[in-house]
Scaffold this motif. Structure first.
Motif, mmCIF file in Angstrom:
data_model
loop_
_atom_site.group_PDB
_atom_site.id
_atom_site.type_symbol
_atom_site.label_atom_id
_atom_site.label_comp_id
_atom_site.label_asym_id
_atom_site.label_seq_id
_atom_site.Cartn_x
_atom_site.Cartn_y
_atom_site.Cartn_z
ATOM 1 N N MET A 1 0.846 -1.190 0.000
ATOM 2 C CA MET A 1 0.000 0.000 0.000
ATOM 3 C C MET A 1 0.884 1.244 0.000
ATOM 4 O O MET A 1 1.816 1.363 0.789
ATOM 5 C CB MET A 1 -0.878 -0.024 1.266
ATOM 6 N N SER A 2 0.600 2.155 -0.884
ATOM 7 C CA SER A 2 1.391 3.378 -0.974
ATOM 8 C C SER A 2 1.166 4.257 0.247
ATOM 9 O O SER A 2 0.166 4.144 0.942
ATOM 10 C CB SER A 2 0.974 4.169 -2.224
ATOM 11 N N GLN A 3 2.122 5.139 0.481
ATOM 12 C CA GLN A 3 2.009 6.101 1.568
ATOM 13 C C GLN A 3 1.069 7.238 1.151
ATOM 14 O O GLN A 3 1.068 7.636 -0.010
ATOM 15 C CB GLN A 3 3.389 6.691 1.888
ATOM 16 N N PRO A 4 0.301 7.789 2.097
ATOM 17 C CA PRO A 4 -0.515 8.964 1.762
ATOM 18 C C PRO A 4 0.374 10.127 1.321
ATOM 19 O O PRO A 4 1.458 10.338 1.868
ATOM 20 C CB PRO A 4 -1.233 9.289 3.076
ATOM 21 N N HIS A 5 -0.082 10.839 0.319
ATOM 22 C CA HIS A 5 0.638 11.991 -0.235
ATOM 23 C C HIS A 5 0.043 13.259 0.370
ATOM 24 O O HIS A 5 -1.173 13.429 0.375
ATOM 25 C CB HIS A 5 0.463 11.997 -1.766
ATOM 26 N N SER A 13 -4.459 14.659 3.081
ATOM 27 C CA SER A 13 -3.591 13.669 2.442
ATOM 28 C C SER A 13 -4.467 12.602 1.809
ATOM 29 O O SER A 13 -5.641 12.450 2.170
ATOM 30 C CB SER A 13 -2.620 13.040 3.453
ATOM 31 N N VAL A 15 -3.892 8.615 -0.671
ATOM 32 C CA VAL A 15 -3.032 7.703 -1.414
ATOM 33 C C VAL A 15 -3.279 7.937 -2.905
ATOM 34 O O VAL A 15 -4.394 7.748 -3.393
ATOM 35 C CB VAL A 15 -3.316 6.235 -1.034
ATOM 36 N N HIS A 18 -0.066 5.100 -8.803
ATOM 37 C CA HIS A 18 1.312 5.032 -9.284
ATOM 38 C C HIS A 18 1.525 6.002 -10.455
ATOM 39 O O HIS A 18 0.566 6.466 -11.070
ATOM 40 C CB HIS A 18 1.618 3.592 -9.735
ATOM 41 N N THR A 176 -9.092 7.171 1.096
ATOM 42 C CA THR A 176 -7.972 7.517 1.970
ATOM 43 C C THR A 176 -7.825 9.022 2.167
ATOM 44 O O THR A 176 -6.936 9.446 2.908
ATOM 45 C CB THR A 176 -6.645 6.949 1.413
ATOM 46 N N HIS A 180 -6.235 16.766 8.005
ATOM 47 C CA HIS A 180 -5.323 16.894 9.140
ATOM 48 C C HIS A 180 -5.400 18.267 9.792
ATOM 49 O O HIS A 180 -5.087 18.398 10.970
ATOM 50 C CB HIS A 180 -3.877 16.631 8.683
#
Length: 186
Positions: A1-5, A13, A15, A18, A176, A180
């Motif tokens: 699983m990719s990290q949240p951007h 944020s 995900v 690709h 996702t 924040h």
């Protein structure tokens, strides 16, 4: 699983799929948008904060924004745009639980790039998160070209559909999306 951007300086944020290129590194982007392009296809993703439309009922809001985008794309003439589905997203599946409601719309628009004559048929997947407490609607648009006119400036990339983004990639981004810092909304 990719990290949240991080989005909007880390206030949000999500995900991202690709092969994502941050378009703000290539050209000026409005402050209320984050724009990403697929590195090898003509697909793009736009995360946008727009004014909450209090006069528009929740179940109509995704269509309202879709038609607004169609107007911006000069795709408003009859037959140039069509909504194929609008579904409510369950808040239990979403990271952005502060929203009053969330919707996913799928539709098509016939659009041209850079005011060209050539028209391309683009499937738009639109995610809408309604945040009336912040007077904001968060719109996430996945532009997925289906047929590219040979006369379009996009024709060169049309042949290189290597590992395009999927609707599942888009749904993961929607699920996702996380807030924040509500200071983002002023």
């Amino acid at each position: 699983m990719s990290q949240p951007h991080p989005l909007f300086g880390g206030a949000l944020s999500a995900v991202l799929p690709h092969s994502t290129t941050d378009v703000s590194e290539l050209r000026e982007i409005p402050d209320n948008q984050e724009v990403f392009a697929h590195a090898h296809t003509d697909q793009s993703l736009i995360v946008e904060m727009v004014e909450y439309q209090a006069q528009v009922a929740d179940q109509d809001a995704a269509r309202y924004h879709f038609e607004d985008i169609a107007g911006s794309n000069k795709a408003l003439e009859p037959g140039a745009f069509e909504v194929t589905s609008v579904v409510s997203m369950s808040k239990s599946e979403l990271g952005l639980s502060d929203c009053s409601s969330a919707w996913m719309l799928t539709g098509t628009q016939c659009v041209s790039k850079f005011n060209e004559e050539a028209r391309n048929t683009v499937t738009l997947h639109l995610g809408l998160f309604r945040l009336p407490q912040f007077s904001t609607d968060v719109l996430i648009t996945f532009n997925d070209p289906q047929s590219i006119s040979p006369d379009s400036s996009s024709a060169a990339s049309a042949e290189t559909h290597r590992e395009p983004w999927s609707v599942q990639d888009f749904q993961r981004l929607l699920q996702t999306l996380t807030l924040h810092d509500s200071g983002l909304f002023g």
